[in-house]
Scaffold this motif. Sequence first.
Motif, PDB file in Angstrom:
ATOM      1  N   ILE A   1     -14.421  -0.124  26.269  1.00 28.27           N
ATOM      2  CA  ILE A   1     -15.551   0.139  25.365  1.00 28.27           C
ATOM      3  C   ILE A   1     -15.087   0.196  23.914  1.00 28.27           C
ATOM      4  CG2 ILE A   1     -17.302   1.846  24.746  1.00 28.27           C
ATOM      5  CD1 ILE A   1     -18.011   2.003  27.577  1.00 28.27           C
ATOM      6  N   HIS A   2     -13.903   0.756  23.729  1.00 28.08           N
ATOM      7  CA  HIS A   2     -13.361   0.776  22.366  1.00 28.08           C
ATOM      8  C   HIS A   2     -13.258  -0.656  21.831  1.00 28.08           C
ATOM      9  CE1 HIS A   2     -11.235   3.662  19.610  1.00 28.08           C
ATOM     10  NE2 HIS A   2     -11.131   2.523  18.984  1.00 28.08           N
ATOM     11  N   GLU A   3     -12.844  -1.576  22.696  1.00 25.53           N
ATOM     12  CA  GLU A   3     -12.724  -2.977  22.269  1.00 25.53           C
ATOM     13  C   GLU A   3     -14.087  -3.649  22.115  1.00 25.53           C
ATOM     14  OE1 GLU A   3      -9.865  -3.962  20.930  1.00 25.53           O
ATOM     15  OE2 GLU A   3      -9.597  -1.858  21.451  1.00 25.53           O
ATOM     16  N   GLU A   4     -15.064  -3.220  22.894  1.00 28.09           N
ATOM     17  CA  GLU A   4     -16.419  -3.741  22.692  1.00 28.09           C
ATOM     18  C   GLU A   4     -16.916  -3.318  21.315  1.00 28.09           C
ATOM     19  OE1 GLU A   4     -19.356  -2.631  25.618  1.00 28.09           O
ATOM     20  OE2 GLU A   4     -20.914  -3.818  24.640  1.00 28.09           O
ATOM     21  N   TRP A   5     -16.628  -2.069  20.958  1.00 30.46           N
ATOM     22  CA  TRP A   5     -16.996  -1.563  19.631  1.00 30.46           C
ATOM     23  C   TRP A   5     -16.325  -2.411  18.543  1.00 30.46           C
ATOM     24  CZ3 TRP A   5     -13.213   0.387  16.303  1.00 30.46           C
ATOM     25  CH2 TRP A   5     -13.695   0.874  15.083  1.00 30.46           C
ATOM     26  N   ARG A   6     -15.034  -2.688  18.718  1.00 28.42           N
ATOM     27  CA  ARG A   6     -14.305  -3.463  17.705  1.00 28.42           C
ATOM     28  C   ARG A   6     -14.915  -4.867  17.561  1.00 28.42           C
ATOM     29  NH1 ARG A   6      -9.330  -2.311  16.265  1.00 28.42           N
ATOM     30  NH2 ARG A   6      -8.848  -1.338  18.259  1.00 28.42           N
ATOM     31  N   LEU A   7     -15.194  -5.466  18.721  1.00 24.89           N
ATOM     32  CA  LEU A   7     -15.738  -6.821  18.711  1.00 24.89           C
ATOM     33  C   LEU A   7     -17.088  -6.877  17.998  1.00 24.89           C
ATOM     34  CD1 LEU A   7     -15.094  -9.652  19.963  1.00 24.89           C
ATOM     35  CD2 LEU A   7     -16.682  -9.037  21.784  1.00 24.89           C
TER      36      LEU A   7
END
Length: 926
Positions: A152-158
């Motif tokens: 989810i952290h990477e979804e946020w970044r994306l």
Amino acid sequence: MLFGVTTLMAQGDMAIPVDPDVRIGKLDNGLTYYIRHNAWPEQRAEFYIAQRVGSIQEDDSQRGLAHFLEHMAFNGSKHFKGNELLRWCESIGVKFGTDLNAYTSIDQTVYNISNVPTTREGIIDSCLLILYDWADGLTLEQEEIEKERGVIHEEWRLRTSAQMRMLERDLPKLYPGSKYGHRMPIGLMEIIDNFERPFLQAYYEKWYRPDNQAIIVVGDINVDQTEEKIKTLFSPISLPENAAQVTVEPVPDNNEPIVVVDKDKEQSYNVVNVFMKHESYPDEFKSNVAYMAADYLKDASLSMLNDRLREFAEKPECPFLQASAGDGNYLLSRTVEAFSVGVLPKDGQAEAAVTAALVEARRAAAYGFTATEYGRFKANYLSSLDKVYSNKDKRFNRQFVNQYVQHFLNKEPIPSIDYSYEVMKQLVPMLPLEQVNMLMRGMVSESDTNLVVLNFNNEKDDAAYPTEESLLKAIADARAAQIEAYVDNVKDEPLMTTLPKKGKIKKEKKDDRFGYTELTLSNGMKVVLKQTDLKKDQVLLRGYGFGGSALYGDEELPNLRMFGDVIEASGLGNFSHTELEKALAGKIAGASLSMDAYREYVNGSSTPKDVETMLQLVYLLFTNINKDQKSYDNLMQVMEIQLKNRLLQPENVFSDSLTLTLGKHHPRVKPFELDDLKKVSYDRILEIAKERTANAAAYTFDIIGNFDEATIRPLIEQYLGSLPGKKKVEKSKKIDTDFKGKVINSFKHKAETPKAIAVMVWYTQQVPFTSENNIKATMAGQILAMEYLKKIREDASAAYTVGASCSMNVDDFDQSTTIYVSCPMKPEKADVALQIMRDEVEAMTKGCDPDKLAKVKEYMLKNHADQLKQNNYWRSVIDLWRYKGVDLHKDYETIVNAQTPESIADFVKEVLKGGNNAEVIMMPAE
Ligand SMILES: [Zn+2]
């Protein structure tokens, strides 16, 4: 304003009947279900669960949990441990991310299993079991929670971009005193990274309850049996006593205007939105016919206003490049709606642009629309209505599901298509222009109450930005402006006044393999005709001629790059771009001209009724493109804004670097820049268009769809046969832009939110283009994608998404096979992700997991069966057969089934033998 219509229509019994073909029921525990049989395509179904909850139900300590919970639905439940759910879906050819998905928004969470093959009863049972687990059986295991935090952290970044950063920090100002100011579904990363399991559990139990849920099943299923299964499976779920109610979250009125001016270094253009908030259409009145009428009137007024804004944008004195009006949810909230006008101003003219766009809205409100404008809207509306209705027997499952989701969540009416068709046919002539104008007057508010202005700017040194005062003054200026009525300039003449001298069908040949007819016209052009009724409302046309941009020198590159867009912005025959749009009122037909390296293309589509119009447009593209300087100038100014700051976005920096590396910095692949724009010549582009369309004999046209053969033949002779043709057809020239050998481009880039992206490519030109190799390529790519999903996302939590494909390409000069892998990575775990990306391709040369291969076979066979229902599929199969003698259709299933882990490994080995491998990696700079 909305109630004017309500009272107009309120006499008599005007309730909209629910479509009798959908079975709707409610269990004692409050769970709602919708079931419908639909057999287009056969043996497919959709399984949905819609929840009337979203991030708005969170409290301050739970921000992001609604969305986190949605992710956990794929990470372990009562009947599917760990990621078994994904694995089982893969086994029936249902792919995560494509057919198996979910979304969380502010007030709803919807899960779907789509394109499910209903070939076995057991599949239906298992899908219902998945819905059951989602409704009440998530296990939320600690270990899975830990892994998902990273994803989810990477979804946020994306998803984090300049716009998102600004919107998120501005929401509290846009929603003063309301939870909406703090409920972006992605939530707060400090909560995502740290919350304790019981928190999530509590949210799940509190809100995922039968009375907030609807099960929706549409497809080739037995309705009675499915209903029984739902009753048996879902009835035991209990509704907790004293359950918390989903309440409507109000959006307070603002008595003073709200003005938000924000800036971000990565925002590449400036934009202003003006909102005039109003109450939303009450759910309880949506089941009345008045709602259908209101909806139509809103459509009419907005569509006509937007036409005016587009027309005005082409005037040199207009301070905006683009402007558009809308009316719907106010930003995130469904509980309050807004009429809105958004503008893309010319440089430094934000305030003037706001004034000008609002003056247009006020002009429409003050004087209304003209009879000719409304006549065009009605003609377009009724044509679209007929088009949709004509295809009523071939509606896809997804169309029904979406309606039922909206019915459950938002009380949108769901009448049968026959009912809505009949009602609208009767209503439209009964709704006079005065009704539309009345609605328009209601939308454009003159008051500062509930006025909101939102302005995003490109942040740079020594820039001046609009201020609260200057934006409010811009609105005041619009309100004080002297306004005159709009004059509708229409050309009252047919698209073509004189018809050209007809050509002849000189030869015809019937093809037995695909059932098409090939015509040779007297000018040398070939026309391939294939009649289908796969889509009752569709006729597709594609013409391609040999030549392409390779015939022109590098100094022409700016013109070649802009070719398609400039032709699109031009007029045809005696009509300017805008006049042409007006002249086509009531017709559903289009055609465009474009070019790539070796070919020029004509793409067109129409309804069966408007085939002649489509062919006339093609004729005019070949013979009479109308130079429209104003439209061209507007296009060039929009391009300038797009190009000027595009490298402020880190994703564009990466993609430019990637293009240059893969294209070995060849001038033909150089990204288009502001300086190139200055070298574009409209006259030269028109000349090139003439050259590319000078010889009809260079062209083959495919026409496929629901046309009438006897009607279309004389039209083909009239509009295609009459085009000038010469015997000698030009040959194209090879341009080689492919990198060779091993290439590594690794660089650092500083961004507002640190981003890391990698693309890896392997390719060869040595593998022959055959149907079997093409299938092997697709399989290899899909197996790779599965390995990456498992290893990079699920196990390593190093990315939110990773894509992989392997495809074959063939053109006039070359054939190539390319493995393409792309991954936006977590910067701290980039090494892990990169290593997996490399290793898995290497590992594929030694063999592949037979289980994954079996899943890929399931998916490809299912997907192929669906493809057979598409005109596009047949067109490209026929094209390739005629062009290269390769039949991608024949024996497809046999070839798929014959593949083994060894055959795929051998294939990947062949690809890697090419020795061409590129890695482009962007890492964040300090
Ligand atoms: Zn997500």
